[in-house]
Design a protein around this motif. Structure first.
Motif, PDB file in Angstrom:
ATOM      1  N   GLU A  94     110.937  40.614 129.181  1.00  0.00           N
ATOM      2  CA  GLU A  94     110.589  39.174 128.333  1.00  0.00           C
ATOM      3  C   GLU A  94     109.925  38.335 129.410  1.00  0.00           C
ATOM      4  O   GLU A  94     109.129  37.562 129.218  1.00  0.00           O
ATOM      5  N   GLY A  95     110.501  38.445 130.556  1.00  0.00           N
ATOM      6  CA  GLY A  95     109.870  37.591 132.066  1.00  0.00           C
ATOM      7  C   GLY A  95     108.554  38.046 132.051  1.00  0.00           C
ATOM      8  O   GLY A  95     107.643  37.067 132.324  1.00  0.00           O
ATOM      9  N   LEU A  96     108.110  39.155 132.162  1.00  0.00           N
ATOM     10  CA  LEU A  96     106.783  39.560 132.316  1.00  0.00           C
ATOM     11  C   LEU A  96     105.731  39.165 131.208  1.00  0.00           C
ATOM     12  O   LEU A  96     104.861  38.641 131.567  1.00  0.00           O
ATOM     13  N   ALA A  97     106.357  39.337 130.143  1.00  0.00           N
ATOM     14  CA  ALA A  97     105.717  38.828 128.961  1.00  0.00           C
ATOM     15  C   ALA A  97     105.051  37.391 129.082  1.00  0.00           C
ATOM     16  O   ALA A  97     104.197  36.728 128.616  1.00  0.00           O
ATOM     17  N   ASP A  98     106.462  36.358 129.470  1.00  0.00           N
ATOM     18  CA  ASP A  98     106.072  35.048 129.368  1.00  0.00           C
ATOM     19  C   ASP A  98     105.124  34.883 130.745  1.00  0.00           C
ATOM     20  O   ASP A  98     104.185  34.113 130.537  1.00  0.00           O
ATOM     21  N   MET A  99     105.142  35.568 131.765  1.00  0.00           N
ATOM     22  CA  MET A  99     104.269  35.261 132.808  1.00  0.00           C
ATOM     23  C   MET A  99     102.853  35.665 132.650  1.00  0.00           C
ATOM     24  O   MET A  99     101.918  34.892 132.805  1.00  0.00           O
ATOM     25  N   GLU A 100     102.748  36.751 131.796  1.00  0.00           N
ATOM     26  CA  GLU A 100     101.214  37.190 131.358  1.00  0.00           C
ATOM     27  C   GLU A 100     100.717  36.138 130.183  1.00  0.00           C
ATOM     28  O   GLU A 100      99.650  35.746 130.268  1.00  0.00           O
ATOM     29  N   ALA A 101     101.574  35.803 129.345  1.00  0.00           N
ATOM     30  CA  ALA A 101     101.055  34.497 128.264  1.00  0.00           C
ATOM     31  C   ALA A 101     100.762  33.449 129.143  1.00  0.00           C
ATOM     32  O   ALA A 101     100.041  32.748 128.557  1.00  0.00           O
ATOM     33  N   ARG A 102     101.499  33.046 130.046  1.00  0.00           N
ATOM     34  CA  ARG A 102     101.011  31.848 130.861  1.00  0.00           C
ATOM     35  C   ARG A 102      99.796  31.939 131.631  1.00  0.00           C
ATOM     36  O   ARG A 102      99.175  30.977 131.582  1.00  0.00           O
ATOM     37  N   MET A 103      99.598  33.132 132.081  1.00  0.00           N
ATOM     38  CA  MET A 103      98.344  33.237 132.679  1.00  0.00           C
ATOM     39  C   MET A 103      97.113  33.387 132.088  1.00  0.00           C
ATOM     40  O   MET A 103      96.044  32.990 132.252  1.00  0.00           O
ATOM     41  N   ALA A 104      97.426  34.051 130.782  1.00  0.00           N
ATOM     42  CA  ALA A 104      96.183  34.284 130.053  1.00  0.00           C
ATOM     43  C   ALA A 104      96.933  34.105 128.300  1.00  0.00           C
ATOM     44  O   ALA A 104      97.195  35.068 127.784  1.00  0.00           O
ATOM     45  N   PRO A 105      96.684  32.823 128.131  1.00  0.00           N
ATOM     46  CA  PRO A 105      97.315  32.534 126.811  1.00  0.00           C
ATOM     47  C   PRO A 105      96.540  33.246 125.513  1.00  0.00           C
ATOM     48  O   PRO A 105      97.341  33.410 124.751  1.00  0.00           O
ATOM     49  N   HIS A 106      95.496  33.591 125.412  1.00  0.00           N
ATOM     50  CA  HIS A 106      94.928  34.456 124.503  1.00  0.00           C
ATOM     51  C   HIS A 106      95.538  35.759 124.141  1.00  0.00           C
ATOM     52  O   HIS A 106      95.367  36.142 122.976  1.00  0.00           O
ATOM     53  N   VAL A 107      96.539  36.066 124.968  1.00  0.00           N
ATOM     54  CA  VAL A 107      97.146  37.450 124.750  1.00  0.00           C
ATOM     55  C   VAL A 107      98.483  37.316 123.742  1.00  0.00           C
ATOM     56  O   VAL A 107      99.169  38.282 123.392  1.00  0.00           O
ATOM     57  N   ARG A 108      98.788  36.056 123.600  1.00  0.00           N
ATOM     58  CA  ARG A 108     100.194  35.888 122.766  1.00  0.00           C
ATOM     59  C   ARG A 108     100.243  36.411 121.467  1.00  0.00           C
ATOM     60  O   ARG A 108     101.331  36.809 121.217  1.00  0.00           O
ATOM     61  N   SER A 109      99.222  36.613 121.030  1.00  0.00           N
ATOM     62  CA  SER A 109      99.078  37.208 119.541  1.00  0.00           C
ATOM     63  C   SER A 109      99.209  38.596 119.497  1.00  0.00           C
ATOM     64  O   SER A 109      99.657  39.473 118.697  1.00  0.00           O
ATOM     65  N   ILE A 110      99.032  39.375 120.913  1.00  0.00           N
ATOM     66  CA  ILE A 110      99.041  40.946 121.101  1.00  0.00           C
ATOM     67  C   ILE A 110     100.314  41.165 121.077  1.00  0.00           C
ATOM     68  O   ILE A 110     101.318  40.771 122.012  1.00  0.00           O
ATOM     69  N   ASP A 111     100.979  42.184 120.086  1.00  0.00           N
ATOM     70  CA  ASP A 111     102.343  42.776 120.409  1.00  0.00           C
ATOM     71  C   ASP A 111     102.142  44.358 120.473  1.00  0.00           C
ATOM     72  O   ASP A 111     101.656  45.050 119.600  1.00  0.00           O
ATOM     73  N   HIS A 112     102.709  44.778 121.532  1.00  0.00           N
ATOM     74  CA  HIS A 112     102.770  46.428 121.740  1.00  0.00           C
ATOM     75  C   HIS A 112     104.288  46.854 121.677  1.00  0.00           C
ATOM     76  O   HIS A 112     104.840  48.045 121.970  1.00  0.00           O
ATOM     77  N   GLY A 113     105.236  46.075 120.856  1.00  0.00           N
ATOM     78  CA  GLY A 113     106.563  46.519 120.525  1.00  0.00           C
ATOM     79  C   GLY A 113     107.352  46.255 121.539  1.00  0.00           C
ATOM     80  O   GLY A 113     108.654  47.089 121.506  1.00  0.00           O
ATOM     81  N   VAL A 114     107.375  45.485 122.661  1.00  0.00           N
ATOM     82  CA  VAL A 114     108.545  45.220 123.431  1.00  0.00           C
ATOM     83  C   VAL A 114     108.891  43.840 123.385  1.00  0.00           C
ATOM     84  O   VAL A 114     107.983  43.020 123.066  1.00  0.00           O
ATOM     85  N   PRO A 115     110.045  43.553 123.630  1.00  0.00           N
ATOM     86  CA  PRO A 115     110.419  41.881 123.686  1.00  0.00           C
ATOM     87  C   PRO A 115     109.556  40.940 124.547  1.00  0.00           C
ATOM     88  O   PRO A 115     109.147  41.485 125.689  1.00  0.00           O
TER      89      PRO A 115
END
Length: 139
Positions: A94-115
């Motif tokens: 979840e922390g990695l996903a948050d960091m990635e979304a803060r760095m590149a907000p356009h990825v927020r809608s992409i879901d690969h099935g992890v929290p």
């Protein structure tokens, strides 16, 4: 990449993680429980992957270990990340996903099935591994 928002947040995360690691070093039970997670990347450009992996490695108690190319066409690249405080791999992802979304907000809608990437709340065991035998640790 939203530099003006991401970089101050990232610097704050570096300091917070640094203090957590330092504090753990003074406790008898430091709480170290290293885990390696397999994080499905949502960023795709080499530049974004470089900055994401660099951000992880620069943050105390985490380390980017490498990339794995997808075995099935269309699947995401997998980033291997070691976290020193990995007693809850779901929280790490979840922390990695948050960091990635803060760095590149356009990825927020992409879901690969992890929290952290969508509606998943539990992490499938195929996405993490403990490098030490946890049974021996509990003896």
């Amino acid at each position: 990449m939203h530099l003006f928002l991401y970089i101050p947040w990232w610097i704050k995360e570096i300091f917070v993680a640094g203090f957590q690691v330092a504090w753990a070093g003074f406790r008898p039970d430091a709480g170290y429980d290293p885990v390696v997670v397999r994080y499905p990347l949502r960023v795709t450009s080499e530049w974004q992957i470089f900055w994401f992996t660099t951000s992880i490695t620069a943050t105390p108690s985490t380390l980017s270990l490498g990339l794995r190319e997808p075995t099935v066409p269309g699947d995401p690249r997998i980033l291997l990340v070691q976290a020193a405080f990995g007693s809850d791999p779901t929280e790490v992802v979840e922390g990695l996903a948050d960091m990635e979304a803060r760095m590149a907000p356009h990825v927020r809608s992409i879901d690969h099935g992890v929290p952290g990437q969508g509606s998943a709340v539990e992490l499938d065991p195929r996405f993490y591994a403990y490098p030490t035998d946890r049974k021996e640790k509990n003896r």
